[in-house]
Design a protein around this motif. Structure first.
Motif, PDB file in Angstrom:
ATOM      1  N   UNK A   4       0.820  -1.210   0.000  1.00 16.47           N
ATOM      2  CA  UNK A   4       0.000   0.000   0.000  1.00 16.47           C
ATOM      3  C   UNK A   4       0.855   1.263   0.000  1.00 16.47           C
ATOM      4  N   UNK A   5       1.989   1.222   0.668  1.00 20.18           N
ATOM      5  CA  UNK A   5       2.909   2.360   0.613  1.00 20.18           C
ATOM      6  C   UNK A   5       3.538   2.494  -0.770  1.00 20.18           C
ATOM      7  N   UNK A   6       3.767   1.372  -1.451  1.00 18.94           N
ATOM      8  CA  UNK A   6       4.403   1.404  -2.763  1.00 18.94           C
ATOM      9  C   UNK A   6       3.473   1.917  -3.864  1.00 18.94           C
ATOM     10  N   UNK A   7       2.201   1.572  -3.792  1.00 17.10           N
ATOM     11  CA  UNK A   7       1.281   1.786  -4.913  1.00 17.10           C
ATOM     12  C   UNK A   7       0.735   3.209  -4.971  1.00 17.10           C
ATOM     13  N   UNK A   8       0.509   3.674  -6.196  1.00 20.50           N
ATOM     14  CA  UNK A   8       0.051   5.054  -6.413  1.00 20.50           C
ATOM     15  C   UNK A   8      -1.329   5.322  -5.833  1.00 20.50           C
ATOM     16  N   UNK A   9      -2.259   4.381  -6.029  1.00 27.31           N
ATOM     17  CA  UNK A   9      -3.642   4.685  -5.655  1.00 27.31           C
ATOM     18  C   UNK A   9      -3.905   4.558  -4.164  1.00 27.31           C
ATOM     19  N   UNK A  10      -3.049   3.823  -3.439  1.00 30.80           N
ATOM     20  CA  UNK A  10      -3.254   3.647  -2.001  1.00 30.80           C
ATOM     21  C   UNK A  10      -2.368   4.562  -1.170  1.00 30.80           C
ATOM     22  N   UNK A  11      -1.382   5.185  -1.792  1.00 32.87           N
ATOM     23  CA  UNK A  11      -0.485   6.107  -1.096  1.00 32.87           C
ATOM     24  C   UNK A  11      -0.653   7.499  -1.691  1.00 32.87           C
ATOM     25  N   UNK A  15      -0.579   0.237  -9.821  1.00 32.00           N
ATOM     26  CA  UNK A  15       0.784   0.748  -9.956  1.00 32.00           C
ATOM     27  C   UNK A  15       0.935   1.352 -11.344  1.00 32.00           C
ATOM     28  N   UNK A  16       1.205   2.643 -11.412  1.00 32.20           N
ATOM     29  CA  UNK A  16       1.267   3.328 -12.699  1.00 32.20           C
ATOM     30  C   UNK A  16       2.485   2.911 -13.518  1.00 32.20           C
TER      31      UNK A  16
END
Length: 357
Positions: free
Chosen positions: A182-189, A237-238
């Motif tokens: 979640x910290x890594x991903x664009x939509x959750x962070x 993830x973009x």
């Protein structure tokens, strides 16, 4: 064949390269202590090159599902010690997977009943099964910047507890849409502090967790699981190549025992990450047959292959594969929760042969 060649991974000496992937089974006690049934389940599968356990929560906040095990109390350590002793007595090696579910949770499933925590207050799609039935997952509470070192410390403490419980190594769950992911991903962070925004900031939490665990128990006992391009648990993830190139670049100097890659079909990305990782690569090629997985070993795309449902349904899987024997089919209706059925009652080849006489 590469599959049957021995290999040393960190401090573990593997007799072959067919390992068991982590699988949530929801059969621990309500307080997170493993049971005799858990001990038998893992003991039965000790012939795997190594076993990676189901996700184990490092704290009360880390629990998302019902009846999942913990590794942060003395009772947890004592319960897991019985499991690891049984696996070792049967000749196996076992790794504890530390899994903080973050926003993929419901208060009814946790010991304290608090709102889930996450990088940002973004509610995940879907429902969570609870004792009172399926419920929508709530919007999580965004962790304050000053809280994050405490969460990192939870992973450190859990890793120390895992070693005290007799585990051979620890795997940090950085995949499948849970907290590290979640910290890594664009939509959750969607953070605007030093843990959000740029790729360098979004990998910071993962690097801090891995660094803390490695510092606590040694890099030779530390692994990380990732799943680039995996949309599971509503993650987007973009630019996976840029994200995971930066992550592996930051982690490579730590000389970890291994990287465990859950692969979702981007062969160019797999090749790039393989070249970027300096130590052992465990590969789980989702949904592939055994021949395809063995081909990854023979082609050098992986050092160890991990399998889930095949190991779940075949406690003697290495012997079956080596001899070309037929495999038991897994029963999805018994994957999560329940008793021994679909858990410890899958027959070995010898048992099946005896029954057929």
């Amino acid at each position: 064949m590469t599959l049957w060649a021995p290999l040393t991974v960190g401090t573990m000496h593997l007799p072959h390269r067919l390992a068991m992937a982590p699988m949530t089974r929801d059969r621990s006690r309500p307080d997170g202590v493993p049971t005799d049934l858990n001990r038998e389940y893992y003991r039965q599968r000790a012939s795997m090159a190594l076993i990676v356990t189901e996700g184990i929560q490092p704290s009360e906040d880390g629990q998302g599902y019902l009846l999942t095990p913990g590794i942060y109390t003395e009772a947890h350590v004592a319960g897991w010690r019985e499991v690891t002793d049984a696996v070792h007595a049967a000749g196996g090696r076992i790794v504890a997977q530390l899994m903080h579910t973050g926003r993929v949770a419901h208060p009814e499933n946790t010991p304290h009943g608090r709102q889930p925590v996450a990088p940002s207050a973004v509610r995940p799609a879907g429902t969570m099964f609870t004792a009172s039935g399926p419920q929508d997952m709530p919007t999580p509470r965004a962790l304050a910047t000053e809280e994050i070192p405490g969460v990192v410390q939870e992973f450190r403490h859990a890793a120390s507890a895992a070693v005290a419980a007799g585990f051979d190594a620890v795997e940090i769950h950085g995949a499948n849409g849970y907290l590290v992911h979640q910290f890594l991903a664009d939509n959750t962070n969607r953070r605007t502090d030093s843990y959000g925004g740029s790729v360098a900031n979004r990998i910071r939490f993962a690097v801090e967790v891995v660094s803390a665990v490695s510092d606590e128990i040694g890099a030779e006992r530390t692994g990380l699981r990732i799943s680039p391009s995996n949309p599971y648990n509503d993650v987007v993830e973009a630019d996976p190549r840029a994200l995971y190139s930066a992550l592996l670049g930051a982690l490579a100097p730590m000389d970890l025992a291994y990287l465990h890659l859950l692969h979702f079909g981007d062969e160019l990305l797999l090749g790039h990450l393989r070249r970027a990782w300096p130590t052992t690569l465990l590969l789980n090629r989702a949904g592939a047959d055994m021949d395809s997985r063995v081909a990854d070993l023979d082609a050098g795309r992986a050092d160890v292959i991990t399998v889930g449902a095949m190991a779940l349904a075949n406690p003697d899987l290495p012997a079956r594969v080596r001899s070309g024997a037929p495999l038991n089919s897994a029963d999805p209706s018994t994957f999560y929760g329940g008793d021994h059925r679909g858990y410890t009652d899958y027959p070995t080849l010898e048992e099946a042969t005896t029954r057929a006489r």
